[in-house]
Design a protein around this motif. Structure first.
Motif, PDB file in Angstrom:
ATOM      1  N   VAL A 119       7.262 -22.455  18.570  1.00 28.10           N
ATOM      2  CA  VAL A 119       8.508 -23.213  18.496  1.00 28.10           C
ATOM      3  C   VAL A 119       8.249 -24.676  18.176  1.00 28.10           C
ATOM      4  O   VAL A 119       8.912 -25.259  17.325  1.00 28.10           O
ATOM      5  CB  VAL A 119       9.286 -23.099  19.827  1.00 28.10           C
ATOM      6  N   LEU A 120       7.263 -25.263  18.847  1.00 32.48           N
ATOM      7  CA  LEU A 120       7.033 -26.698  18.683  1.00 32.48           C
ATOM      8  C   LEU A 120       5.970 -27.008  17.636  1.00 32.48           C
ATOM      9  O   LEU A 120       5.879 -28.142  17.177  1.00 32.48           O
ATOM     10  CB  LEU A 120       6.607 -27.305  20.030  1.00 32.48           C
ATOM     11  N   GLY A 121       5.206 -26.004  17.260  1.00 29.65           N
ATOM     12  CA  GLY A 121       4.118 -26.245  16.315  1.00 29.65           C
ATOM     13  C   GLY A 121       2.838 -26.600  17.050  1.00 29.65           C
ATOM     14  O   GLY A 121       2.863 -27.143  18.149  1.00 29.65           O
ATOM     15  N   VAL A 122       1.710 -26.281  16.425  1.00 30.19           N
ATOM     16  CA  VAL A 122       0.433 -26.555  17.072  1.00 30.19           C
ATOM     17  C   VAL A 122       0.208 -28.041  17.259  1.00 30.19           C
ATOM     18  O   VAL A 122      -0.357 -28.471  18.265  1.00 30.19           O
ATOM     19  CB  VAL A 122      -0.732 -25.957  16.257  1.00 30.19           C
ATOM     20  N   GLY A 123       0.659 -28.823  16.309  1.00 31.32           N
ATOM     21  CA  GLY A 123       0.455 -30.261  16.395  1.00 31.32           C
ATOM     22  C   GLY A 123       1.088 -30.852  17.633  1.00 31.32           C
ATOM     23  O   GLY A 123       0.425 -31.533  18.429  1.00 31.32           O
TER      24      GLY A 123
ATOM     25  N   THR B  18       8.873  -5.635  -3.030  1.00 32.28           N
ATOM     26  CA  THR B  18       7.881  -6.717  -3.134  1.00 32.28           C
ATOM     27  C   THR B  18       8.556  -8.038  -3.482  1.00 32.28           C
ATOM     28  O   THR B  18       8.085  -9.104  -3.085  1.00 32.28           O
ATOM     29  CB  THR B  18       6.810  -6.383  -4.171  1.00 32.28           C
ATOM     30  N   ALA B  19       9.663  -7.974  -4.235  1.00 25.56           N
ATOM     31  CA  ALA B  19      10.381  -9.220  -4.541  1.00 25.56           C
ATOM     32  C   ALA B  19      10.876  -9.854  -3.252  1.00 25.56           C
ATOM     33  O   ALA B  19      10.749 -11.067  -3.037  1.00 25.56           O
ATOM     34  CB  ALA B  19      11.541  -8.934  -5.491  1.00 25.56           C
ATOM     35  N   ILE B  20      11.442  -9.024  -2.380  1.00 21.46           N
ATOM     36  CA  ILE B  20      11.933  -9.541  -1.098  1.00 21.46           C
ATOM     37  C   ILE B  20      10.768 -10.050  -0.257  1.00 21.46           C
ATOM     38  O   ILE B  20      10.827 -11.142   0.321  1.00 21.46           O
ATOM     39  CB  ILE B  20      12.712  -8.448  -0.336  1.00 21.46           C
ATOM     40  N   LEU B  21       9.681  -9.264  -0.208  1.00 24.08           N
ATOM     41  CA  LEU B  21       8.525  -9.680   0.593  1.00 24.08           C
ATOM     42  C   LEU B  21       7.954 -11.000   0.068  1.00 24.08           C
ATOM     43  O   LEU B  21       7.625 -11.898   0.857  1.00 24.08           O
ATOM     44  CB  LEU B  21       7.450  -8.586   0.559  1.00 24.08           C
ATOM     45  N   ASP B  22       7.848 -11.126  -1.255  1.00 24.12           N
ATOM     46  CA  ASP B  22       7.296 -12.359  -1.816  1.00 24.12           C
ATOM     47  C   ASP B  22       8.184 -13.558  -1.512  1.00 24.12           C
ATOM     48  O   ASP B  22       7.702 -14.626  -1.114  1.00 24.12           O
ATOM     49  CB  ASP B  22       7.106 -12.201  -3.331  1.00 24.12           C
ATOM     50  N   ALA B  23       9.482 -13.375  -1.697  1.00 25.91           N
ATOM     51  CA  ALA B  23      10.406 -14.475  -1.422  1.00 25.91           C
ATOM     52  C   ALA B  23      10.356 -14.849   0.058  1.00 25.91           C
ATOM     53  O   ALA B  23      10.323 -16.031   0.415  1.00 25.91           O
ATOM     54  CB  ALA B  23      11.824 -14.078  -1.832  1.00 25.91           C
ATOM     55  N   ALA B  24      10.339 -13.832   0.917  1.00 25.02           N
ATOM     56  CA  ALA B  24      10.286 -14.096   2.352  1.00 25.02           C
ATOM     57  C   ALA B  24       9.006 -14.833   2.709  1.00 25.02           C
ATOM     58  O   ALA B  24       9.011 -15.782   3.497  1.00 25.02           O
ATOM     59  CB  ALA B  24      10.371 -12.778   3.122  1.00 25.02           C
ATOM     60  N   ARG B  25       7.915 -14.420   2.126  1.00 24.10           N
ATOM     61  CA  ARG B  25       6.638 -15.065   2.414  1.00 24.10           C
ATOM     62  C   ARG B  25       6.679 -16.545   2.083  1.00 24.10           C
ATOM     63  O   ARG B  25       6.292 -17.410   2.875  1.00 24.10           O
ATOM     64  CB  ARG B  25       5.507 -14.392   1.622  1.00 24.10           C
ATOM     65  N   ALA B  26       7.189 -16.848   0.885  1.00 23.36           N
ATOM     66  CA  ALA B  26       7.241 -18.251   0.448  1.00 23.36           C
ATOM     67  C   ALA B  26       8.096 -19.076   1.410  1.00 23.36           C
ATOM     68  O   ALA B  26       7.722 -20.206   1.764  1.00 23.36           O
ATOM     69  CB  ALA B  26       7.796 -18.329  -0.972  1.00 23.36           C
ATOM     70  N   LEU B  27       9.212 -18.525   1.843  1.00 23.97           N
ATOM     71  CA  LEU B  27      10.105 -19.296   2.704  1.00 23.97           C
ATOM     72  C   LEU B  27       9.605 -19.342   4.146  1.00 23.97           C
ATOM     73  O   LEU B  27       9.728 -20.367   4.818  1.00 23.97           O
ATOM     74  CB  LEU B  27      11.515 -18.703   2.639  1.00 23.97           C
ATOM     75  N   ILE B  29       6.493 -19.300   5.185  1.00 19.71           N
ATOM     76  CA  ILE B  29       5.376 -20.230   5.366  1.00 19.71           C
ATOM     77  C   ILE B  29       5.831 -21.667   5.176  1.00 19.71           C
ATOM     78  O   ILE B  29       5.145 -22.597   5.571  1.00 19.71           O
ATOM     79  CB  ILE B  29       4.211 -19.915   4.402  1.00 19.71           C
ATOM     80  N   GLU B  30       7.004 -21.839   4.586  1.00 22.09           N
ATOM     81  CA  GLU B  30       7.489 -23.208   4.386  1.00 22.09           C
ATOM     82  C   GLU B  30       8.260 -23.694   5.618  1.00 22.09           C
ATOM     83  O   GLU B  30       8.074 -24.823   6.063  1.00 22.09           O
ATOM     84  CB  GLU B  30       8.389 -23.248   3.153  1.00 22.09           C
ATOM     85  N   SER B  31       9.112 -22.832   6.156  1.00 21.80           N
ATOM     86  CA  SER B  31       9.994 -23.279   7.242  1.00 21.80           C
ATOM     87  C   SER B  31       9.851 -22.468   8.518  1.00 21.80           C
ATOM     88  O   SER B  31      10.522 -22.781   9.493  1.00 21.80           O
ATOM     89  CB  SER B  31      11.457 -23.216   6.775  1.00 21.80           C
ATOM     90  N   LEU B 114       0.315 -17.854  13.979  1.00 20.48           N
ATOM     91  CA  LEU B 114       1.360 -18.578  14.686  1.00 20.48           C
ATOM     92  C   LEU B 114       2.639 -17.757  14.817  1.00 20.48           C
ATOM     93  O   LEU B 114       3.002 -17.323  15.905  1.00 20.48           O
ATOM     94  CB  LEU B 114       1.659 -19.905  13.975  1.00 20.48           C
ATOM     95  N   ASP B 115       3.323 -17.549  13.705  1.00 19.15           N
ATOM     96  CA  ASP B 115       4.593 -16.843  13.792  1.00 19.15           C
ATOM     97  C   ASP B 115       4.398 -15.379  14.178  1.00 19.15           C
ATOM     98  O   ASP B 115       5.209 -14.818  14.940  1.00 19.15           O
ATOM     99  CB  ASP B 115       5.332 -16.937  12.449  1.00 19.15           C
ATOM    100  N   GLY B 116       3.355 -14.769  13.672  1.00 19.03           N
ATOM    101  CA  GLY B 116       3.120 -13.350  13.977  1.00 19.03           C
ATOM    102  C   GLY B 116       3.115 -13.064  15.471  1.00 19.03           C
ATOM    103  O   GLY B 116       3.958 -12.297  15.952  1.00 19.03           O
ATOM    104  N   PRO B 117       2.204 -13.665  16.213  1.00 16.04           N
ATOM    105  CA  PRO B 117       2.185 -13.396  17.653  1.00 16.04           C
ATOM    106  C   PRO B 117       3.484 -13.759  18.354  1.00 16.04           C
ATOM    107  O   PRO B 117       3.913 -13.065  19.271  1.00 16.04           O
ATOM    108  CB  PRO B 117       1.029 -14.277  18.146  1.00 16.04           C
ATOM    109  N   ALA B 118       4.142 -14.821  17.918  1.00 15.82           N
ATOM    110  CA  ALA B 118       5.358 -15.247  18.595  1.00 15.82           C
ATOM    111  C   ALA B 118       6.500 -14.274  18.333  1.00 15.82           C
ATOM    112  O   ALA B 118       7.249 -13.939  19.242  1.00 15.82           O
ATOM    113  CB  ALA B 118       5.749 -16.654  18.142  1.00 15.82           C
ATOM    114  N   VAL B 119       6.621 -13.811  17.093  1.00 19.86           N
ATOM    115  CA  VAL B 119       7.762 -12.960  16.741  1.00 19.86           C
ATOM    116  C   VAL B 119       7.514 -11.517  17.171  1.00 19.86           C
ATOM    117  O   VAL B 119       8.401 -10.869  17.730  1.00 19.86           O
ATOM    118  CB  VAL B 119       8.031 -13.028  15.227  1.00 19.86           C
ATOM    119  N   LEU B 120       6.328 -11.016  16.905  1.00 21.26           N
ATOM    120  CA  LEU B 120       6.055  -9.605  17.169  1.00 21.26           C
ATOM    121  C   LEU B 120       5.401  -9.384  18.524  1.00 21.26           C
ATOM    122  O   LEU B 120       5.368  -8.249  19.013  1.00 21.26           O
ATOM    123  CB  LEU B 120       5.146  -9.037  16.068  1.00 21.26           C
ATOM    124  N   GLY B 121       4.892 -10.428  19.120  1.00 20.10           N
ATOM    125  CA  GLY B 121       4.170 -10.277  20.374  1.00 20.10           C
ATOM    126  C   GLY B 121       2.700 -10.012  20.130  1.00 20.10           C
ATOM    127  O   GLY B 121       2.308  -9.464  19.103  1.00 20.10           O
TER     128      GLY B 121
END
Lengths: 196, 196
Positions: A119-123, B18-27, B29-31, B114-121
């Motif tokens: 949530v807060l980021g590693v930083g 794959t189009a959905i997966l690629d778009a999701a990946r880009a977004l 990792i950005e936000s 980061l997001d993996g463990p938080a979202v999926l456990g």
DNA sequence: TAATTAACATACAGGGTGTATGTATGCAAC
DNA sequence: GTTGCATACATACACCCTGTATGTTAATTA
């Protein structure tokens, strides 16, 4: 009939703040940050969302405050259990045990090691537990690895890696692994790291 | 004018998935996962949310599919770079380098650590990368630590701790730390772990 | 005690998720 | 090939959650 003593604004704020923080903590560790709606938090605290948004800028700020409180408690718990005058190796081992003790409090692993970084980021997480005595491990390692004559940069990196091992061990213990197994592994790891 | 060849349902599904997966990946990792709304994902893929919810049960299932794809790519990338017949120590060091190479692909650290463990456990994440050759490290460590005559349980714990160190190193490198510093620290850590 | 401000509660607007429904195209049987 | 069904989407809708704006009461200050 006991008089309902008129409370000052200061203590009123304090009690509601901690009521919100306590309720949020219970729900966050049960369902996670994202899956816990703010109406549920304030309902559990016997308040409304108006109180929440009066005391915290937004939901993330509430979470940040909670994480900071938790980090403070861990730090002070470890600090409280340290004894002066131990040789470097024993100080490290005792510190590890104190860390596991502190992280055994229900919910701490999830808050500080899972949801916090996400949530807060590693930083920001690094900033937070650097502010609350997170440098204890590094200092201990510097003392214990002094005979190896490494650059400070290298010892710093080793401290990061060792703290990662600590965290993973706490995670595994929290997930049901036997603490003794990981305590042994951590002790062995430390011993081999600081061996001259 | 090229004929727009009529595609089968199978290949149609594959390309949109794959189009959905690629778009999701880009977004993602950005936000990050939580801050990326599904309308934005499908818009980037030139589709509508109907397509997303046809191919995935919900947003989390999309994320899970993405994580699994990423884990597969990391595993196959490491596997591709392994050479047979190396002595245990060199095999471990080479594996570590291959892991850092694989994790250098932009976004992988955030997705997998980061997001993996938080979202999926952590549990589900462990399942996922155990399914995709996540046991390589443990086998390498078993081979390299054989002379120490430890219980398998103890070696397993050590493998967990070492992999935590790997992850932390990848995190730090991703955050801007010098890879050389952590490569050195990891090598040193391995050397001391497997020393008889 | 009058005025101001803090500590909430209530009401509202915007956006996001998931689902229900509609439509067109591929596919299989006759 | 056309009849019927399933697949691959698009559109529409209902619910919930977040953040903000506004109202109300009690405490603080002048």
């Amino acid at each position: 009939m006991q008089q309902k003593h008129r409370r000052s604004n200061r203590e009123r704020s304090d009690t509601t703040r901690t009521a919100i923080l306590d309720a949020a903590r219970a729900l966050f560790i049960e369902s996670g940050y994202a899956e816990t709606p703010t109406p549920e938090i304030v309902a559990a605290a016997g308040l409304t969302r108006g109180a929440l948004y009066h005391h915290f800028q937004d939901k993330k700020a509430l979470f940040r405050a909670l994480i900071e409180r938790e980090a403070r408690e861990v730090a002070s718990s470890i600090e409280r259990s340290t004894v002066e005058g131990l040789p470097p190796r024993e100080a490290l081992l005792a510190g590890a045990a104190a860390y596991f003790d502190a992280m055994a409090v229900p919910g701490r692993v999830r808050l500080l090691l899972l949801d916090g970084p996400a949530v807060l980021g590693v930083g920001e997480m690094a900033t937070i537990d650097a502010a609350h005595g997170g440098r204890t491990l590094e200092e201990g390692l510097v003392a214990a690895m002094a005979p190896q004559g490494l650059e400070k940069k290298a010892i710093k990196a080793m401290a990061f890696l060792l703290s990662a091992a600590f965290d993973r061990a706490a995670l595994e213990i929290d997930a049901g692994a036997a603490r003794a197994d990981y305590a042994y592994a951590i002790d062995r790891l430390i011993d081999r790291l600081i061996a001259p």
